[in-house]
Motif scaffolding. Structure first.
Motif, PDB file in Angstrom:
ATOM      1  N   MET A   1      22.605 -79.233  87.685  1.00  0.00           N
ATOM      2  CA  MET A   1      24.021 -79.551  87.587  1.00  0.00           C
ATOM      3  C   MET A   1      24.828 -78.411  88.201  1.00  0.00           C
ATOM      4  N   GLU A   2      25.819 -78.770  88.974  1.00  0.00           N
ATOM      5  CA  GLU A   2      26.668 -77.793  89.645  1.00  0.00           C
ATOM      6  C   GLU A   2      27.483 -77.001  88.620  1.00  0.00           C
ATOM      7  N   LYS A   3      27.772 -75.750  88.979  1.00  0.00           N
ATOM      8  CA  LYS A   3      28.642 -74.924  88.153  1.00  0.00           C
ATOM      9  C   LYS A   3      30.076 -75.362  88.406  1.00  0.00           C
ATOM     10  N   ILE A   4      30.864 -75.374  87.369  1.00  0.00           N
ATOM     11  CA  ILE A   4      32.258 -75.779  87.534  1.00  0.00           C
ATOM     12  C   ILE A   4      33.172 -74.563  87.396  1.00  0.00           C
ATOM     13  N   ASP A   5      34.274 -74.582  88.117  1.00  0.00           N
ATOM     14  CA  ASP A   5      35.211 -73.461  88.081  1.00  0.00           C
ATOM     15  C   ASP A   5      36.366 -73.778  87.125  1.00  0.00           C
ATOM     16  N   LEU A  44      33.056 -84.229  90.559  1.00  0.00           N
ATOM     17  CA  LEU A  44      32.624 -84.135  89.162  1.00  0.00           C
ATOM     18  C   LEU A  44      31.840 -85.385  88.748  1.00  0.00           C
ATOM     19  N   MET A  45      32.237 -86.526  89.291  1.00  0.00           N
ATOM     20  CA  MET A  45      31.510 -87.768  89.002  1.00  0.00           C
ATOM     21  C   MET A  45      30.158 -87.770  89.720  1.00  0.00           C
ATOM     22  N   GLU A  46      30.138 -87.387  90.977  1.00  0.00           N
ATOM     23  CA  GLU A  46      28.890 -87.352  91.748  1.00  0.00           C
ATOM     24  C   GLU A  46      27.881 -86.388  91.137  1.00  0.00           C
ATOM     25  N   ASP A  47      28.373 -85.274  90.575  1.00  0.00           N
ATOM     26  CA  ASP A  47      27.499 -84.265  89.972  1.00  0.00           C
ATOM     27  C   ASP A  47      27.078 -84.610  88.549  1.00  0.00           C
ATOM     28  N   GLY A  48      27.572 -85.736  88.031  1.00  0.00           N
ATOM     29  CA  GLY A  48      27.182 -86.153  86.681  1.00  0.00           C
ATOM     30  C   GLY A  48      27.902 -85.409  85.579  1.00  0.00           C
TER      31      GLY A  48
END
Length: 154
Positions: A1-5, A44-48
């Motif tokens: 999962m990508e890190k969010i800022d 955010l949707m694509e990254d789940g």
């Protein structure tokens, strides 16, 4: 999962309190363009991270007056996926979890009446191969329902 800022966190915080807020209002609150909000939400949707959107329907408005949690004990834990394959065909079940503790699985379901609940338990759930026991807990009232908190300072 990508890190969010921090911008992602702020967007999530706003949307978690009102998922129907227009992107232009989110953009205004975040001091960025509407296009930036649209792109961020899409990512955010694509990254789940955002897992869908929708409406919360009041089950009572559809005649489902009984909210129930059912702990299910399986003959063997590795039967979980087979049992889930049967549970997904019971529309009154709205959640299913593979758990630790006294139950192998925990499900949430809604019933229109005690008679329907008894049918769901005795004729449907307990008839699934591998189910050895169920324990039913009836919710008398839902007191808290919310999204996970979003800490903007992390």
């Amino acid at each position: 999962m990508e890190k969010i800022d921090n911008l992602d966190k702020k967007i999530l915080s706003i949307l978690s309190t009102n998922a129907r807020i227009p992107f232009k209002d989110v953009a205004s609150e975040c001091n960025v363009s509407r296009a930036a909000i649209h792109q961020r939400v899409q990512k955010l949707m694509e990254d789940g991270i955002i897992m869908g959107s929708g409406f919360d329907i009041n089950p009572k408005s559809l005649g489902y007056s009984i909210c129930t949690y059912v702990g299910i004990t399986l003959e063997r834990g590795n039967m979980y996926k087979q049992v889930v394959g049967r549970l997904i065909h019971i529309p009154e079940i709205v959640e299913c979890h593979f758990t630790t503790g006294p139950y192998t699985m925990l499900i949430k379901l809604y019933a229109r009446s005690n008679e329907q609940l008894m049918d769901l338990l005795n004729n449907q759930l307990q008839g699934i191969p591998g189910v050895v026991a169920t324990e039913t807990l009836i919710s008398l009232e839902q007191s808290v329902k919310r999204e996970i908190p979003i800490n903007l300072s992390e």
